[in-house]
Design a protein around this motif. Structure first.
Motif, PDB file in Angstrom:
ATOM      1  N   UNK A  26      35.222  89.787  19.094  1.00 43.13           N
ATOM      2  CA  UNK A  26      36.401  88.928  19.123  1.00 43.13           C
ATOM      3  C   UNK A  26      36.103  87.638  18.385  1.00 43.13           C
ATOM      4  N   UNK A  27      37.177  86.974  17.940  1.00 43.95           N
ATOM      5  CA  UNK A  27      37.003  85.688  17.269  1.00 43.95           C
ATOM      6  C   UNK A  27      37.215  84.512  18.217  1.00 43.95           C
ATOM      7  N   UNK A  28      37.796  84.784  19.391  1.00 42.18           N
ATOM      8  CA  UNK A  28      38.109  83.715  20.328  1.00 42.18           C
ATOM      9  C   UNK A  28      36.901  83.222  21.109  1.00 42.18           C
ATOM     10  N   UNK A  29      37.119  82.142  21.851  1.00 39.34           N
ATOM     11  CA  UNK A  29      36.066  81.488  22.631  1.00 39.34           C
ATOM     12  C   UNK A  29      36.171  81.901  24.091  1.00 39.34           C
ATOM     13  N   UNK A  30      35.080  82.407  24.647  1.00 42.22           N
ATOM     14  CA  UNK A  30      35.052  82.799  26.057  1.00 42.22           C
ATOM     15  C   UNK A  30      35.174  81.554  26.934  1.00 42.22           C
ATOM     16  N   UNK A  31      36.151  81.579  27.842  1.00 49.08           N
ATOM     17  CA  UNK A  31      36.346  80.477  28.791  1.00 49.08           C
ATOM     18  C   UNK A  31      35.758  80.826  30.148  1.00 49.08           C
TER      19      UNK A  31
ATOM     20  N   UNK B 239      41.644  93.602  11.337  1.00 50.04           N
ATOM     21  CA  UNK B 239      40.693  92.509  11.463  1.00 50.04           C
ATOM     22  C   UNK B 239      40.128  92.394  12.872  1.00 50.04           C
ATOM     23  N   UNK B 240      39.342  91.367  13.095  1.00 48.90           N
ATOM     24  CA  UNK B 240      38.722  91.132  14.400  1.00 48.90           C
ATOM     25  C   UNK B 240      39.759  90.629  15.398  1.00 48.90           C
ATOM     26  N   UNK B 241      39.823  91.193  16.603  1.00 48.92           N
ATOM     27  CA  UNK B 241      40.781  90.692  17.594  1.00 48.92           C
ATOM     28  C   UNK B 241      40.497  89.238  17.982  1.00 48.92           C
ATOM     29  N   UNK B 242      41.562  88.530  18.355  1.00 47.91           N
ATOM     30  CA  UNK B 242      41.369  87.191  18.925  1.00 47.91           C
ATOM     31  C   UNK B 242      40.632  87.280  20.257  1.00 47.91           C
TER      32      UNK B 242
END
Length: 324
Positions: A168-173, A249-252
């Motif tokens: 994933x491209x997102x930030x783990x919270x 593409x890469x998932x968010x």
């Protein structure tokens, strides 16, 4: 000796969703007035304790809180009335689909989401069987106040966590999906794609949000309206068959099942759009959100003009199910 973290990474990467080639056939397509027949306008008290009065469909139509033409569906909060202190809250909308879906691909073409101080909009799914949190909850679009990055998350019963490292491209919270932990924070991933939430999303003309739910993973993609890499089947929005692939593409955000049993935590889900105001998240975050002075309830009650941009504008929602 290889570390346990290394093995967790290998397990997570085993479930890279774009490596699969499952095709999905269109099951439902909602556009414009279709929403009036396919969703229920809820009227119960907001379970997240928001300063809102959810109204039924007839009231929403009569007061222009919900309206549509052949191409666009809009639902919003009232932005005309002062709200008396004794009232349940500002008139707003919460709608739930009649039908429920299990493994599926949801593609939302969204032009505008509610924005502004005190707002807490969400596009999400929840178990039809319940009771919550049994059967799981999947939050696809969510944020509060002046947030600029979308938050995708899961909320479940016990024994469901996510590895820190995923495709994933997102930030783990957060990584613990258990709704009983940390005041129901759930396991969340914040998008790092520009214009994924709030005024930035709206000023850019919105975009497309795809959610792929399968026994391998739940993945979310967001393509801004002007993105050059929007897949043709996403931009078209009404295809007979769709096959998620590497061109997406890469998932968010990606949620994998290496540390969570999918079948025992998730069953068929209904789709919900809502707009609450203040409440457990937006209200608590209000004092530090740059929205003061004053408190959230007073802001909702006494500044109706602040909610002119508190509306959903949906171009279409298409649901695909696995091709047999």
């Amino acid at each position: 000796m290889l570390s346990q973290n290394f093995f967790s990474i290998l397990i997570a990467l085993k479930f890279i969703p774009t490596a699969l080639s499952q095709s999905y056939t269109q099951n439902a397509h909602f556009k414009g007035r279709d929403f009036f027949g396919a969703f229920n306008w809820e009227t119960f008290d907001d379970p997240t304790h928001g300063r809102v009065n959810f109204v039924d469909q007839g009231t929403a139509l009569n007061t222009n809180l919900s309206y549509a033409d052949n191409d666009v569906f809009i639902m919003r909060a009232d932005y005309h009335q002062i709200v008396p202190s004794y009232a349940r809250g500002r008139d707003s909308i919460r709608i739930t689909s009649h039908d429920a879906w299990g493994d599926s691909l949801l593609i939302l073409d969204l032009a505008h989401m509610p924005e502004g101080c005190a707002t807490w909009p969400a596009y999400w799914t929840i178990s039809k069987n319940g009771p919550w949190p049994q059967g799981g909850e999947m939050d696809i679009i969510e944020g509060v106040n002046l947030n600029s990055n979308n938050l995708a998350s899961l909320h479940t019963t016990t024994n469901c966590t996510m590895p820190q490292t995923r495709d994933q491209s997102g930030q783990v919270i957060s990584t613990n999906c258990d709704a009983a932990v940390n005041y129901n924070q759930g396991c969340g991933v914040a998008s790092t794609t520009p214009n994924s939430y709030g005024s930035g999303f709206n000023n850019n003309g919105g975009g497309w949000i795809a959610t792929w739910r399968s026994p391998n993973a739940i993945s979310h993609w967001f393509w801004p309206r002007n993105a050059p890499n929007v897949p043709d089947e996403i931009r078209q929005g009404d295809c007979g068959v769709v096959t998620p692939g590497d061109n997406w593409g890469t998932p968010d955000a990606t949620f994998v099942w290496s540390q969570c049993d999918y079948n025992s935590h998730f069953d068929p889900h209904q789709i919900i759009f809502d707009l609450t105001l203040c409440g457990d998240w937006a209200g608590n975050a209000f004092p530090t959100a740059g929205c003061g002075p004053g408190n959230c309830q007073d802001f909702v009650d006494n500044t109706p003009d602040a909610f002119q941009n508190a509306f959903w504008e949906i171009n279409s929602l298409t649901i695909y199910t696995p091709q047999s």
